[in-house]
Enzyme design. Sequence first.
Site, PDB file in Angstrom:
ATOM      1  N   ASP A  96      -5.970 -53.740  50.726  1.00 44.80           N
ATOM      2  CA  ASP A  96      -4.911 -54.030  51.691  1.00 44.80           C
ATOM      3  C   ASP A  96      -3.848 -52.935  51.738  1.00 44.80           C
ATOM      4  O   ASP A  96      -3.552 -52.285  50.732  1.00 44.80           O
ATOM      5  CB  ASP A  96      -4.222 -55.354  51.339  1.00 44.80           C
ATOM      6  CG  ASP A  96      -5.127 -56.563  51.516  1.00 44.80           C
ATOM      7  OD1 ASP A  96      -6.244 -56.410  52.035  1.00 44.80           O
ATOM      8  OD2 ASP A  96      -4.697 -57.680  51.138  1.00 44.80           O
ATOM      9  N   TYR A 155     -10.202 -54.930  56.438  1.00 54.59           N
ATOM     10  CA  TYR A 155     -10.843 -56.207  56.092  1.00 54.59           C
ATOM     11  C   TYR A 155     -11.114 -57.046  57.350  1.00 54.59           C
ATOM     12  O   TYR A 155     -12.214 -57.582  57.534  1.00 54.59           O
ATOM     13  CB  TYR A 155      -9.921 -56.945  55.129  1.00 54.59           C
ATOM     14  CG  TYR A 155     -10.453 -58.224  54.535  1.00 54.59           C
ATOM     15  CD1 TYR A 155     -11.239 -58.214  53.387  1.00 54.59           C
ATOM     16  CD2 TYR A 155     -10.122 -59.458  55.097  1.00 54.59           C
ATOM     17  CE1 TYR A 155     -11.698 -59.392  52.822  1.00 54.59           C
ATOM     18  CE2 TYR A 155     -10.581 -60.638  54.530  1.00 54.59           C
ATOM     19  CZ  TYR A 155     -11.362 -60.606  53.398  1.00 54.59           C
ATOM     20  OH  TYR A 155     -11.814 -61.784  52.845  1.00 54.59           O
TER      21      TYR A 155
HETATM   22  N1  CAA Z   1       4.607 -59.115  58.907  1.00 55.78           N
HETATM   23  C1  CAA Z   1       5.440 -58.146  59.309  1.00 55.78           C
HETATM   24  N2  CAA Z   1       5.953 -57.211  58.503  1.00 55.78           N
HETATM   25  C2  CAA Z   1       5.600 -57.266  57.221  1.00 55.78           C
HETATM   26  C3  CAA Z   1       4.730 -58.247  56.720  1.00 55.78           C
HETATM   27  C4  CAA Z   1       4.254 -59.203  57.633  1.00 55.78           C
HETATM   28  N3  CAA Z   1       3.420 -60.183  57.228  1.00 55.78           N
HETATM   29  N4  CAA Z   1       4.559 -58.029  55.407  1.00 55.78           N
HETATM   30  C5  CAA Z   1       5.285 -56.936  55.088  1.00 55.78           C
HETATM   31  N5  CAA Z   1       5.916 -56.493  56.179  1.00 55.78           N
HETATM   32  C6  CAA Z   1       6.831 -55.354  56.262  1.00 55.78           C
HETATM   33  C7  CAA Z   1       7.942 -55.490  55.248  1.00 55.78           C
HETATM   34  O1  CAA Z   1       8.991 -56.280  55.776  1.00 55.78           O
HETATM   35  C8  CAA Z   1       8.354 -54.033  55.068  1.00 55.78           C
HETATM   36  O2  CAA Z   1       9.108 -53.607  56.204  1.00 55.78           O
HETATM   37  P1  CAA Z   1      10.230 -52.493  56.078  1.00 55.78           P
HETATM   38  O3  CAA Z   1       9.522 -51.245  55.578  1.00 55.78           O
HETATM   39  O4  CAA Z   1      10.770 -52.356  57.468  1.00 55.78           O
HETATM   40  O5  CAA Z   1      11.213 -53.047  55.104  1.00 55.78           O
HETATM   41  C9  CAA Z   1       7.032 -53.327  55.111  1.00 55.78           C
HETATM   42  O6  CAA Z   1       6.135 -54.169  55.862  1.00 55.78           O
HETATM   43  C10 CAA Z   1       6.497 -53.119  53.703  1.00 55.78           C
HETATM   44  O7  CAA Z   1       5.309 -52.472  53.812  1.00 55.78           O
HETATM   45  P2  CAA Z   1       4.643 -51.607  52.640  1.00 55.78           P
HETATM   46  O8  CAA Z   1       3.628 -50.726  53.227  1.00 55.78           O
HETATM   47  O9  CAA Z   1       5.696 -51.015  51.757  1.00 55.78           O
HETATM   48  O10 CAA Z   1       3.811 -52.620  51.882  1.00 55.78           O
HETATM   49  P3  CAA Z   1       4.046 -53.618  50.759  1.00 55.78           P
HETATM   50  O11 CAA Z   1       3.952 -52.919  49.475  1.00 55.78           O
HETATM   51  O12 CAA Z   1       5.244 -54.452  51.018  1.00 55.78           O
HETATM   52  O13 CAA Z   1       2.750 -54.574  50.899  1.00 55.78           O
HETATM   53  C11 CAA Z   1       0.811 -55.554  51.763  1.00 55.78           C
HETATM   54  C12 CAA Z   1       1.968 -54.606  52.057  1.00 55.78           C
HETATM   55  C13 CAA Z   1      -0.020 -55.065  50.568  1.00 55.78           C
HETATM   56  C14 CAA Z   1      -0.083 -55.609  52.959  1.00 55.78           C
HETATM   57  C15 CAA Z   1       1.423 -56.915  51.432  1.00 55.78           C
HETATM   58  O14 CAA Z   1       2.256 -57.290  52.504  1.00 55.78           O
HETATM   59  C16 CAA Z   1       0.396 -57.982  51.225  1.00 55.78           C
HETATM   60  O15 CAA Z   1      -0.199 -58.097  50.184  1.00 55.78           O
HETATM   61  N6  CAA Z   1       0.178 -58.827  52.246  1.00 55.78           N
HETATM   62  C17 CAA Z   1      -0.795 -59.888  52.187  1.00 55.78           C
HETATM   63  C18 CAA Z   1      -2.110 -59.386  52.678  1.00 55.78           C
HETATM   64  C19 CAA Z   1      -3.097 -60.500  52.632  1.00 55.78           C
HETATM   65  O16 CAA Z   1      -2.865 -61.595  53.103  1.00 55.78           O
HETATM   66  N7  CAA Z   1      -4.265 -60.228  52.073  1.00 55.78           N
HETATM   67  C20 CAA Z   1      -5.258 -61.222  51.926  1.00 55.78           C
HETATM   68  C21 CAA Z   1      -5.991 -60.993  50.648  1.00 55.78           C
HETATM   69  S1  CAA Z   1      -7.050 -62.353  50.265  1.00 55.78           S
HETATM   70  C22 CAA Z   1      -8.246 -62.272  51.396  1.00 55.78           C
HETATM   71  O17 CAA Z   1      -8.383 -61.337  52.123  1.00 55.78           O
HETATM   72  C23 CAA Z   1      -9.164 -63.446  51.445  1.00 55.78           C
HETATM   73  C24 CAA Z   1      -9.213 -64.012  52.795  1.00 55.78           C
HETATM   74  O18 CAA Z   1     -10.189 -63.841  53.477  1.00 55.78           O
HETATM   75  C25 CAA Z   1      -8.067 -64.806  53.284  1.00 55.78           C
END
Ligand code: CAA
Length: 248
Positions: A96, A155
């Site tokens: 991710d 993904y």
């Molecule tokens: N919507 C909008 N903005 C978002 C957001 C969202 N859902 N999540 C994070 N952001 C924004 C933050 O507010 C931040 O913004 P600013 O820079 O303006 O402050 C920015 O994105 C942060 O981004 P980074 O690149 O620094 O990333 P991070 O380290 O915060 O993490 C990520 C990003 C790894 C994608 C994390 O948000 C995450 O883990 N998200 C969940 C992903 C997910 O659901 N994966 C599923 C795994 S399980 C699976 O896949 C099984 C299945 O089939 C369901």
Amino acid sequence: MDKNNKYVVLVTGCTGGLGTAICKKLYLDGYKVVGNYLSKAKGDTWNAQMQEENFDIPIYQCDVTDFEAVGKMIVKIEEEVGGIDILVNNAAITKDGQFRKMTYERWDLVLQTNLYSVFNCTRHVINQMIERQYGRIINISSVNAQRGQFGQVNYAAAKAGMHGFTKTLAIEVASRGVTVNTVSPGYIATDMVLAIAEDVRRKIIESIPIGRLGGTEEIAYLVSFLASEQASFITGANYAINGGQHMF
Ligand code: CAA
């Protein structure tokens, strides 16, 4: 003798949370189950655990991104256990991160593991299923293929590709006794989901109307239903099983 005993099932990515639950459920339903795994260490641990729990499930090491290696694994399973009647394409990984920062390697690895593997495994079993006039292909996709998810371009693309594959292959083999279906789980209590940062995960759980992560055994139950002879009129379908998180 259980009537399912005549069917051989291959579950890819068997050492993961979903793979394990699917193997166990199908074994308890009377199928001859074999698993595929990648990491030797995980395979050894899994084997020991299954033996302790009295599950007789042989496992085969193979990288499902490698077409030739998959072919060799399938031949070995056919010789040692029998022709594969039911294939569960379950092997998957996440890498991710926001698309604007995504490297080619992280895109490619997810596409290879989650989508190319479906071609690699299915291509090696489909003609035998057609010859026997019976088969079940069950592709484990995701809610995030159906709706999109921040940080999962790779993904979601791979998992959405799976269902395009399902629909088209379903049409091609429908008259041959082979069904092809997709199961799209939501957030399930597996290591993959537990690896999400806790604050992010908490918000995700809050967005699930049922108010909790799904259980691996709940997915396995649906897979078992689709694997059954009784599910013979279901093909090309995509089953959402996500606690109400996404409805369409
Ligand atoms: N919507 C909008 N903005 C978002 C957001 C969202 N859902 N999540 C994070 N952001 C924004 C933050 O507010 C931040 O913004 P600013 O820079 O303006 O402050 C920015 O994105 C942060 O981004 P980074 O690149 O620094 O990333 P991070 O380290 O915060 O993490 C990520 C990003 C790894 C994608 C994390 O948000 C995450 O883990 N998200 C969940 C992903 C997910 O659901 N994966 C599923 C795994 S399980 C699976 O896949 C099984 C299945 O089939 C369901």
